[in-house]
Scaffold this active site. Structure first.
Site: not given
Ligand code: NAD
Length: 422
Positions: A64, A109-111, A150
């Site tokens: 995202v 962003a992050k995933g 992460d």
């Protein structure tokens, strides 16, 4: 205002509500508010991969991208069975604020992949990572979107992403991810950076409340991973007494202080904290309510809620994890007024700061010494802390509101300057 079922998730709605609360409080331009309350782009992929027994499994992956006004999207990748679009979107928005607070030319962003990495063999983990990379290949890149580790991912996972991406492009592209091993373009100090940054923020906060950080200071840390582990060792190094740490199996409590040399040796053999003899095994919930001076939640989100917020006994709450405090708990803590909160988007920004250093070093093909990295990290963390603290004083608001104000101001000013295309 439009509502989307994709983001119908408690964590996302809370992060969004927090943004809207502060946006309204600072009279943010309504057009900007509408744009920033949802991510710019969200990709959901299904990832088939072969298990060692020959069977094919299909898991879901996400990336995202919340906002890239200030620079390329940047944010971690999480491997956890509960990962979903809402959680990743919440974390992506928080990355936008985090990068802005510390003044990085990066967006948010992050995933993640909805899988538990722990029972996977090394080969299975590698296959799922490489296939995920292929599925998001056109979404990421050193100029567009740069993933990092992460929860549940590590340097090795980043190495496989870097290799898969580079194989597809035909040449080595280390700048596509950060948090890589040093020998393929990683940065010195990156591994410890989020934990070290948390401690730097605690040093700044302690100065403000005139708390002397010495052996009388008792520290409790939930989570003993990349963030919690590094924070624990650094707190011990600056002379404080770490009386509790935890992982998903157990929380270790020793009022005389835990010893990290022997704990690390135990972990190297046993992988989990459970069974370590030099501490009492209590629950993760009990850990949060321990009588201590500094509490560092550094595991998962929403662990401090309306039922335990009143019971916290710390003086400084330093949020190593993203989103550890629910909005209801935050309100209770604000009303209590006796806890100095260092909000996640400030406290754990050290990770993205040194990720930024790694990216810059990769792009320049010029690597810095660890001393320089840590010094620059200290400067950026203490500047950001000071900026947020001054905003809190000037606007007469709490630190979380001030941190969001600082970030939203930076991003919205840039958005207004760039204008709306077309
Ligand atoms: P990690 O996977 O290295 O460690 C997570 C730790 O939390 C482990 O000790 C694990 O056992 C424990 N844990 C997992 N589930 C738990 C549960 N239900 N209850 C209690 N403990 C549990 O992850 P990490 O990278 O250290 O990330 C931890 C937090 O910090 C996350 O919120 C993450 O988003 C945030 N964060 C990470 C970084 C980074 O660079 N790694 C940077 C900033 C913020």
């Amino acid at each position: 205002m439009q509502h989307h079922i994709e983001w119908d998730n408690t964590f996302f709605k809370e992060v969004q509500a927090n943004f809207e609360r502060v946006g309204r409080q600072m009279h943010l331009d309504e057009n900007i508010l509408l744009r920033l309350r949802v991510p710019e782009k969200a990709l959901m992929v299904s990832i088939p991969f072969r298990r060692d027994n020959g069977k094919v499994e299909v898991v879901t992956g996400y990336r995202v991208q919340h906002n890239d006004t200030l620079g390329p999207y940047k944010g971690g990748l999480r491997y956890n069975p509960h990962v979903n679009m809402g959680e990743v979107s919440a974390l992506a928005m928080m990355m936008t604020w985090k990068s802005a607070i510390v003044g990085l030319p990066l967006g948010g962003a992050k995933g993640g992949v909805a899988i538990d990495p722990h029972p996977l063999s090394r080969q299975e983990l590698q296959r799922v990572t490489r296939r995920f990379t292929i599925e998001i290949l056109n979404f990421i890149g050193p100029d567009s979107d740069i993933p990092a580790p992460d929860m549940g991912t590590n340097e090795q996972v980043m190495a496989w992403i870097m290799d898969t991406y580079s194989q597809q492009k035909g040449h080595a592209i280390p700048g596509v991810v950060t948090g890589k091993p040093i020998d393929i373009g990683g940065s010195l100090g990156r591994r410890e950076a989020p934990g070290r940054g948390v401690v730097y923020a605690i040093i700044s906060a302690a100065e403000k409340i005139k708390m002397k950080l010495d052996s009388k200071i008792r520290v409790a840390i939930q989570g003993y991973g990349q963030v919690g582990g590094a924070a624990a060792k650094k707190m011990e190094k600056i002379g404080c007494k770490v009386i509790a740490v935890s992982d998903h199996t157990c929380a270790l409590y020793n009022p005389n202080g835990l010893k990290f040399d022997s704990l690390s040796a135990y972990l190297a053999q046993n992988k989990v904290l459970k069974g370590y003899p030099e501490g009492e095994c209590i629950t993760n919930e009990e850990l949060l309510e321990i009588d201590c001076d500094v509490l560092i939640p550094a595991a998962i989100e929403r662990v401090i809620h309306k039922d335990n917020a009143k019971k916290l006994k710390c003086r400084i709450l330093a949020e190593g994890a993203n989103g550890p405090t629910t909005n209801e708990a935050d309100q209770i803590i604000r009303e209590r007024g006796d806890i100095f909160v260092i909000p996640d988007i400030l406290a754990n920004a050290g990770g993205v700061v040194v990720s930024y250093f790694e990216w810059v070093q990769d792009l320049q093909n010029l690597f810095w010494k660890e001393k320089e990295i840590n010094h620059r990290l200290w400067e950026m963390m203490s500047d950001a802390f000071e900026k947020v603290y001054l905003t809190a004083q000037k606007e007469k608001v709490d630190m979380r509101t001030a941190a969001l104000m600082t970030a939203i101001r930076k991003v919205s000013t840039a958005m207004l300057t760039r204008g709306l295309y077309p």
